[in-house]
Design a protein around this motif. Structure first.
Motif, short mmCIF file in Angstrom:
data_model
loop_
_atom_site.label_atom_id
_atom_site.label_comp_id
_atom_site.label_asym_id
_atom_site.label_seq_id
_atom_site.Cartn_x
_atom_site.Cartn_y
_atom_site.Cartn_z
N MET A 1 0.84 -1.17 0.00
CA MET A 1 0.00 0.00 0.00
C MET A 1 0.89 1.24 0.00
SD MET A 1 -3.07 0.68 2.59
CE MET A 1 -3.45 2.30 3.12
N GLY A 2 0.66 2.15 -0.89
CA GLY A 2 1.48 3.34 -1.04
C GLY A 2 0.80 4.57 -0.48
N PHE A 3 1.29 5.71 -0.91
CA PHE A 3 0.70 6.98 -0.51
C PHE A 3 -0.71 7.10 -1.07
CE2 PHE A 3 4.19 10.33 0.49
CZ PHE A 3 4.56 9.60 1.60
N MET A 4 -1.61 7.55 -0.27
CA MET A 4 -2.96 7.89 -0.71
C MET A 4 -2.95 9.37 -1.13
SD MET A 4 -4.38 5.18 -0.47
CE MET A 4 -5.30 3.94 0.31
N PRO A 5 -3.98 9.83 -1.83
CA PRO A 5 -3.99 11.23 -2.25
C PRO A 5 -3.83 12.22 -1.10
CG PRO A 5 -5.66 10.02 -3.45
CD PRO A 5 -5.08 9.08 -2.43
N ASP A 7 -2.14 11.73 1.64
CA ASP A 7 -0.74 11.66 2.04
C ASP A 7 0.12 12.51 1.10
OD1 ASP A 7 -1.30 9.85 4.12
OD2 ASP A 7 -1.21 8.16 2.72
N ILE A 8 -0.14 12.39 -0.19
CA ILE A 8 0.61 13.18 -1.18
C ILE A 8 0.36 14.66 -0.96
CG2 ILE A 8 0.84 13.69 -3.65
CD1 ILE A 8 0.22 10.70 -4.13
N LEU A 9 -0.86 15.03 -0.66
CA LEU A 9 -1.21 16.43 -0.41
C LEU A 9 -0.47 16.97 0.82
CD1 LEU A 9 -3.06 18.75 -1.39
CD2 LEU A 9 -4.71 17.95 0.30
N ILE A 10 -0.45 16.20 1.89
CA ILE A 10 0.24 16.63 3.11
C ILE A 10 1.74 16.72 2.86
CG2 ILE A 10 0.84 15.93 5.46
CD1 ILE A 10 -2.03 14.79 5.67
N PHE A 11 2.29 15.74 2.16
CA PHE A 11 3.72 15.75 1.86
C PHE A 11 4.08 16.95 0.99
CE2 PHE A 11 7.40 14.10 -0.62
CZ PHE A 11 8.27 13.94 0.45
N ALA A 12 3.30 17.24 -0.03
CA ALA A 12 3.54 18.39 -0.90
C ALA A 12 3.40 19.70 -0.13
CB ALA A 12 2.59 18.36 -2.09
N ALA A 13 2.41 19.78 0.76
CA ALA A 13 2.24 20.99 1.57
C ALA A 13 3.43 21.21 2.48
CB ALA A 13 0.95 20.89 2.39
N VAL A 158 6.90 3.77 -0.43
CA VAL A 158 5.50 4.14 -0.29
C VAL A 158 4.94 4.86 -1.51
CG1 VAL A 158 5.52 4.19 2.21
CG2 VAL A 158 6.04 6.28 0.94
N THR A 159 5.81 5.43 -2.35
CA THR A 159 5.31 6.16 -3.52
C THR A 159 5.46 5.36 -4.82
OG1 THR A 159 7.45 7.22 -3.91
CG2 THR A 159 5.84 8.40 -2.51
N HIS A 160 6.26 4.32 -4.80
CA HIS A 160 6.53 3.50 -5.98
C HIS A 160 7.15 4.33 -7.10
CE1 HIS A 160 4.41 0.38 -3.90
NE2 HIS A 160 3.34 1.15 -3.81
N MET A 161 7.90 5.35 -6.73
CA MET A 161 8.65 6.16 -7.70
C MET A 161 10.11 5.73 -7.66
SD MET A 161 7.04 9.96 -7.05
CE MET A 161 8.32 10.73 -8.00
N PRO A 162 10.89 6.09 -8.68
CA PRO A 162 12.32 5.75 -8.65
C PRO A 162 13.05 6.46 -7.51
CG PRO A 162 11.69 6.69 -10.78
CD PRO A 162 10.49 6.75 -9.90
N LEU A 163 14.22 5.95 -7.19
CA LEU A 163 14.99 6.46 -6.06
C LEU A 163 15.62 7.82 -6.34
CD1 LEU A 163 16.12 5.68 -3.25
CD2 LEU A 163 18.06 4.66 -4.43
N TRP A 164 16.12 8.04 -7.54
CA TRP A 164 16.92 9.23 -7.83
C TRP A 164 16.19 10.56 -7.64
CZ3 TRP A 164 15.60 12.51 -11.71
CH2 TRP A 164 14.72 12.02 -12.70
N PRO A 165 14.88 10.70 -7.92
CA PRO A 165 14.27 12.03 -7.67
C PRO A 165 14.28 12.41 -6.19
CG PRO A 165 12.83 10.70 -9.07
CD PRO A 165 13.93 9.81 -8.59
N PHE A 166 14.12 11.44 -5.31
CA PHE A 166 14.13 11.74 -3.88
C PHE A 166 15.52 12.13 -3.40
CE2 PHE A 166 10.41 8.88 -4.19
CZ PHE A 166 9.46 9.80 -3.80
#
Length: 170
Positions: A1-5, A7-13, A158-166
């Motif tokens: 289970m990854g980030f929910m919308p 979670d993404i909103l809080i992280f972006a904020a 948790v985001t299922h994105m590649p490592l390098w952007p983080f």
């Protein structure tokens, strides 16, 4: 289970808030410099003109030691090994107390901005000062590599994105 919308909103904020605070203070400082038409000396920049209250300085030092590794690792270590990890934290608190009572007043009276400046003054050796600074930089390079990598791996999970952007954003 990854980030929910949400979670993404809080992280972006949170990221936007962090960037906003930095941008606000950069703009505020630039405007103040333009009004005064004076550039602060390096010591004023590093030491805050020696006029800052103790609480902001203490909080700044505290946040310097907090990292993603501690936020991720301390609960896991506590869960895995038990409460013995608190001995380490108590020792760190004792070390801060000792350095605050004994070493900081000495540096303050000498008007030294770093331990490396103290090395040069105490032992009359620029080589010792440069060696100490070089070892610190090398240690920090390795430490920061791990500090950037650990939260990036957690966010990748948790985001299922590649490592390098983080790693780049960090």
């Amino acid at each position: 289970m990854g980030f929910m919308p949400v979670d993404i909103l809080i992280f972006a904020a949170f990221l936007c808030l962090s960037i906003g605070v930095g941008a606000y203070h950069a703009i505020k400082t630039r405007r103040a410099e333009q009004r005064d038409l004076q550039k602060s000396a390096t010591a004023d920049f590093l030491m805050g003109g020696r006029k800052m209250p103790i609480v902001p300085i203490a909080l700044s030092l505290l946040t310097t030691f907090l990292s993603g590794i501690m936020m991720l690792g301390a609960p896991a270590e506590l869960y895995q090994r038990g409460v013995l990890i608190w001995v380490l934290y108590l020792g760190g608190g004792f070390a801060f107390l000792v350095s605050g009572l004994f070493f900081v007043p000495i540096f303050y009276k000498m008007k030294a901005t770093s331990i490396y400046e103290y090395f040069e003054l105490r032992f009359e050796s620029k080589i010792l000062r440069r060696m100490g600074a070089a070892l610190f930089l090398l240690n920090t390079l390795f430490y920061m590599s791990v500090v950037m990598y650990a939260p990036a791996v957690a966010l990748t999970g948790v985001t299922h994105m590649p490592l390098w952007p983080f790693i780049l954003v960090r």
